[in-house]
Design a protein around this motif. Structure first.
Motif, PDB file in Angstrom:
ATOM      1  N   ASP A   1      68.929  -3.660  -8.680  1.00 42.47           N
ATOM      2  CA  ASP A   1      69.441  -2.936  -9.845  1.00 42.47           C
ATOM      3  C   ASP A   1      68.409  -1.869 -10.177  1.00 42.47           C
ATOM      4  OD1 ASP A   1      70.439  -1.962 -12.190  1.00 42.47           O
ATOM      5  OD2 ASP A   1      70.648  -3.897 -13.191  1.00 42.47           O
TER       6      ASP A   1
ATOM      7  N   SER B   1      65.182  -9.224 -20.516  1.00 39.25           N
ATOM      8  CA  SER B   1      65.063  -7.880 -21.086  1.00 39.25           C
ATOM      9  C   SER B   1      65.631  -7.791 -22.493  1.00 39.25           C
ATOM     10  CB  SER B   1      65.775  -6.860 -20.185  1.00 39.25           C
ATOM     11  OG  SER B   1      67.140  -7.204 -20.025  1.00 39.25           O
TER      12      SER B   1
ATOM     13  N   GLU C   1      63.706   1.021 -15.848  1.00 41.02           N
ATOM     14  CA  GLU C   1      63.695   0.920 -17.311  1.00 41.02           C
ATOM     15  C   GLU C   1      62.752  -0.161 -17.804  1.00 41.02           C
ATOM     16  OE1 GLU C   1      67.680   0.347 -18.610  1.00 41.02           O
ATOM     17  OE2 GLU C   1      68.032   2.495 -18.929  1.00 41.02           O
ATOM     18  N   VAL C   2      62.598  -1.253 -17.043  1.00 39.18           N
ATOM     19  CA  VAL C   2      61.842  -2.411 -17.519  1.00 39.18           C
ATOM     20  C   VAL C   2      60.468  -2.505 -16.847  1.00 39.18           C
ATOM     21  CG1 VAL C   2      61.841  -4.930 -17.711  1.00 39.18           C
ATOM     22  CG2 VAL C   2      63.972  -3.644 -18.046  1.00 39.18           C
TER      23      VAL C   2
ATOM     24  N   TRP D   1      67.729  -0.995 -13.947  1.00 40.54           N
ATOM     25  CA  TRP D   1      66.883  -2.011 -14.590  1.00 40.54           C
ATOM     26  C   TRP D   1      65.439  -1.889 -14.099  1.00 40.54           C
ATOM     27  CZ3 TRP D   1      64.001  -5.781 -12.184  1.00 40.54           C
ATOM     28  CH2 TRP D   1      63.435  -6.765 -13.001  1.00 40.54           C
TER      29      TRP D   1
END
Length: 777
Positions: A690, A623, A696-697, A693
């Motif tokens: 997570d 990331s 967001e990704v 994460w």
């Protein structure tokens, strides 16, 4: 007669008899039908002495005319005792060559033994024929093995040549050993029959009919063919209405088929499991939850500029690169004017667009930060305002314009992110119809529209098509677009901020130059939109002369280049769905043709992957590198495309009747790829969940769909083709438990994830006892 038979020996008389004066013919006539068997095949068996008068029951000195005479034992050598006929069933090679009579003894006949030569018996005609057929069968199997190994690696043209060769084997003459004419014809006939049997029942391309299984209704059913009927009333209750029809390329249909088969095989008492449960029982989306639109909502309310700026910036980071439904530069200019000038009064449609941008960004913020609903982060409130402004009251009555298309497209995207896939699929259909009504599906060559507006409209069209691709895969329904009615050029691979650049403007306005550039980027997989008459070969030198050299060069990686590869992969997904899952196409296609199509689509997907620039290759999903979201999105899109392409092979093997011949190697290879790809999808996720994460990704709007799609494939492989206790079973169990662990972590923020977790846990608790599952995960 004495010349043909050996002399009969004399025996001492045992009593008076009148047989001395009888003729031989009379003697044989008196033996009767049972005794004349002593006279056989060139030998006259000597007779025992006649019985005495007391045995005959006659007066002394007299004999009855019909008295029976016993047959004496043979006095000839033992070498003749087993040969009772002048012909034997099989003569040795020496006697056959010299055309001499053979005694047929094993291991050495009498003649060879007397001559002192080696005696051997060759194969009979039937044995030769069986040996010939065995050799032919081995030869066919070797050819089959070779073709099976080579076929998945062939291109489309070579595969057609192989098909022709396979078809010609049935009539191709054979080279056989020299036999008589009848035997040669018979061998040819048997060989043709053998090949026909092999290709019909043993591969290399197995017919779906041979793998028919028995359904719960008692009739034979082909589990691998496309479904051309429904077995459920989707209007019987609210749950079935909310779910609606789910097609065969949806993971919900795969999960439903697996659960139904497992429940039918279990020993659960009848009555606890319905005979035909509704597919809505496997639905883990939120379509059955009601969306409340308050009637008294104030549509003029807007958040403070600081919060609005935060939401707008978030939208263009997490949604716009994948679905550029609105023009970024134009919208930002209008947005700044709206907040800086209190006298600006935009129309209802533009306000609906703004509220949908807020709603989408608020939904993402809720998933990432787990913020409670309320105040200015209530995505439901923003959506309700947009619905009141430009959807609920005007969608079926007002004529569409570009802003209305954008409103409908943004509403479909928001509903997808909220788990309302059925409603989203319906809205995207309306949006595409509105776009077609405006001609966005065709290339625009009018001079009255600025080139920036043209490119914006092209991107709106492709954003709707990409969103439609996601939705028809999730729901298993047909696409809303048809490529034969589309000539819209693919988006140019340049940033929206550079559209006013002179070189970029020249590419946008010159269709030939655009086609040439796209052909160099996409390896000619889909260089231009289907239906267009302009191809890459027709744009060789003309386009090169009209644009400058820097524009011809491959552009540096950017979000528009990423969008180009997303659209190109969506083309492939639509072609695969129409060819492999459409009911009309599947009923006219044999399994052999299906395997050819699956192999070709799989090769095309691999070619697409080879064309990706290094910055977009998803071998490394770190990331910290640029374009982290884009690489993760491309990875999931690529893997889901491969799953949809190869899943029919896995389903075919999963429903194979026990103790039937194995399917072809092509099917085995594609099924293995399907399982491997599903594991690769889950390997993208870290071992420890997570959630921040994740949203967001990864593609947060449908990451649950990707996780459930890969998990379903692993469950099918585990329960249908894997033996407990093997290393394969251990690896699959670990991957499934990892997926359930992630679903459990996602459940705190997404109610759809909680439903999906319960669906998986229900299957594991019922049927996973033979595998080392920790169902309390």
């Amino acid at each position: 007669m004495s010349d043909n038979f050996p002399r009969r020996p004399s025996y001492p008389e045992q009593g008076p008899s009148n047989l001395v004066n009888e003729q031989p013919s009379t003697t044989y006539a008196q033996l009767g039908s049972g005794q004349d068997q002593a006279r056989v095949s060139g030998f006259q068996v000597p007779m025992e002495p006649a019985p005495s008068d007391d045995r005959l029951g006659s007066n002394p000195g007299q004999r009855s005319m019909n008295a029976k005479v016993p047959i004496p034992r043979s006095v000839y050598p033992s070498s003749y005792s087993t040969t009772t006929s002048g012909r034997v069933s099989k003569a040795c090679e020496n006697c056959r060559d010299q055309k001499a009579k053979c005694s047929g003894h094993r291991p050495t006949c009498q003649r060879c033994q007397d001559s002192g030569v080696r005696c051997s018996y060759g194969d009979r005609k039937r044995e030769k024929l069986l040996k010939e057929l065995k050799d032919l069968s081995a030869q066919v199997q070797s050819y089959e093995s070779l073709l099976r190994d080579l076929y998945p690696r062939l291109d489309s043209s070579s595969a057609q040549h192989v098909d022709l060769a396979l078809g010609g084997l049935l009539v191709r003459p054979l080279r056989i050993y020299p036999l008589d004419e009848f035997l040669a014809a018979f061998v040819l006939f048997v060989h043709a029959s053998l090949l026909f049997f092999v290709y019909c029942f043993r591969g290399p391309f197995q017919s779906p009919i041979t793998l028919a299984t028995r359904s719960d209704s008692g009739r034979e059913e082909d589990q691998t063919a496309t479904i051309d009927h429904t077995e459920e009333d989707f209007n019987r209750d609210e749950a079935s209405q909310a779910m609606g029809f789910v097609g065969e390329h949806s993971e919900v249909a795969w999960l439903y088929r697996l659960k139904r088969d497992l429940d039918q095989d279990t020993l659960t008492p009848v009555g606890e499991i319905p005979d035909r449960p509704s597919i809505s029982t496997l639905n883990y989306f939120q379509d059955d939850s009601e969306i409340i639109i308050p009637s008294d909502i104030d549509v003029s309310v807007r958040p403070p500029q600081q919060i609005a700026d935060q939401l707008v910036e978030s939208y263009f980071q997490v949604a716009h690169p994948d679905f550029p439904i609105i023009g970024k530069e134009i919208f930002l200019s209008q947005y700044r004017s709206f907040y800086s000038n209190p006298n600006v009064r935009p129309g209802k449609r533009w306000m609906a667009v703004l509220n949908l941008v807020f709603a989408i960004a608020s939904k993402h913020s809720h998933l990432v930060l787990n913020q409670h609903q309320g105040n200015y982060f209530d995505h439901l409130a923003y959506f309700a305002r947009a619905w009141r402004l430009s959807i609920g009251s005007v969608v079926l009555l007002d004529h569409p314009n570009l802003q209305q298309v954008q409103v409908e497209g943004l509403a479909a995207f928001y509903l997808l992110s909220a788990g309302q896939v059925n409603r989203s699929w319906r809205i995207i259909g309306v949006a595409i119809r509105s776009a077609v009504a405006m001609g966005l599906n065709l290339r625009n060559e009018t001079e009255t529209v600025a080139h920036l507006s043209k490119e914006t409209r092209y991107r709106v069209w492709w954003a709707l098509c990409v969103l439609d691709t996601v939705l028809y895969v999730v729901t298993g329904r047909p696409p809303s677009t048809s490529e034969v009615f589309c000539t819209t050029p693919l988006p140019v691979p340049y940033r929206e901020e550079d559209f006013w650049n002179e070189g970029v403007t020249q590419v946008i306005t010159d269709h030939r130059a655009r086609s040439q550039l796209l052909a160099s980027l996409l390896c000619s997989v889909n260089t231009i939109s289907p239906g267009s008459n302009v191809n890459s070969s027709a744009t060789s030198s003309a386009g090169a002369e009209q644009i400058s050299q820097p524009i011809i060069d491959t552009p540096s990686p950017n979000l528009s280049l990423y969008l180009l590869f997303v659209v190109d992969l969506a083309f492939l997904m639509r072609e695969a769905v129409e060819a492999l899952y459409a009911p009309g196409a599947g009923t006219r296609r044999s399994w052999r043709e299906m395997e050819v199509a699956i192999s070709n689509f799989n090769n095309t997907a691999d070619q697409w992957l080879c064309c990706l620039p290094a910055e977009f290759q998803f071998t490394d999903l770190n990331s910290d590198r640029p374009f982290a979201r884009q690489r993760a999105s491309l990875a999931f899109r690529f893997y889901t495309t491969k799953l949809v392409i190869t899943q029919p092979c896995l389903r075919r093997l999963a429903h194979q009747v026990p103790r039937t011949p194995s399917a072809s190697t092509v099917c085995d290879i594609m099924a293995t790829i399907c399982v491997e790809v599903s594991q690769q999808m889950l390997e993208i996720l870290p071992d420890k969940p997570d959630i921040k994460w994740l949203y967001e990704v990864l593609p947060w709007w449908c990451v649950l769909h990707y996780v459930m799609q890969s998990t379903t494939v692993l469950l099918v492989e585990l329960f249908s083709r894997t033996q407990p206790g093997t290393s394969e079973a251990v690896g699959l169990v670990q991957k499934v438990q990892k997926a359930v662990c992630w679903l459990n972590a996602m459940s705190d923020r997404d109610p759809s994830a909680e439903r999906a977790r319960l669906v998986c846990m229900d299957i594991l608790s019922r049927h996973g006892l033979k595998f080392p599952f920790n169902i309390n995960t």
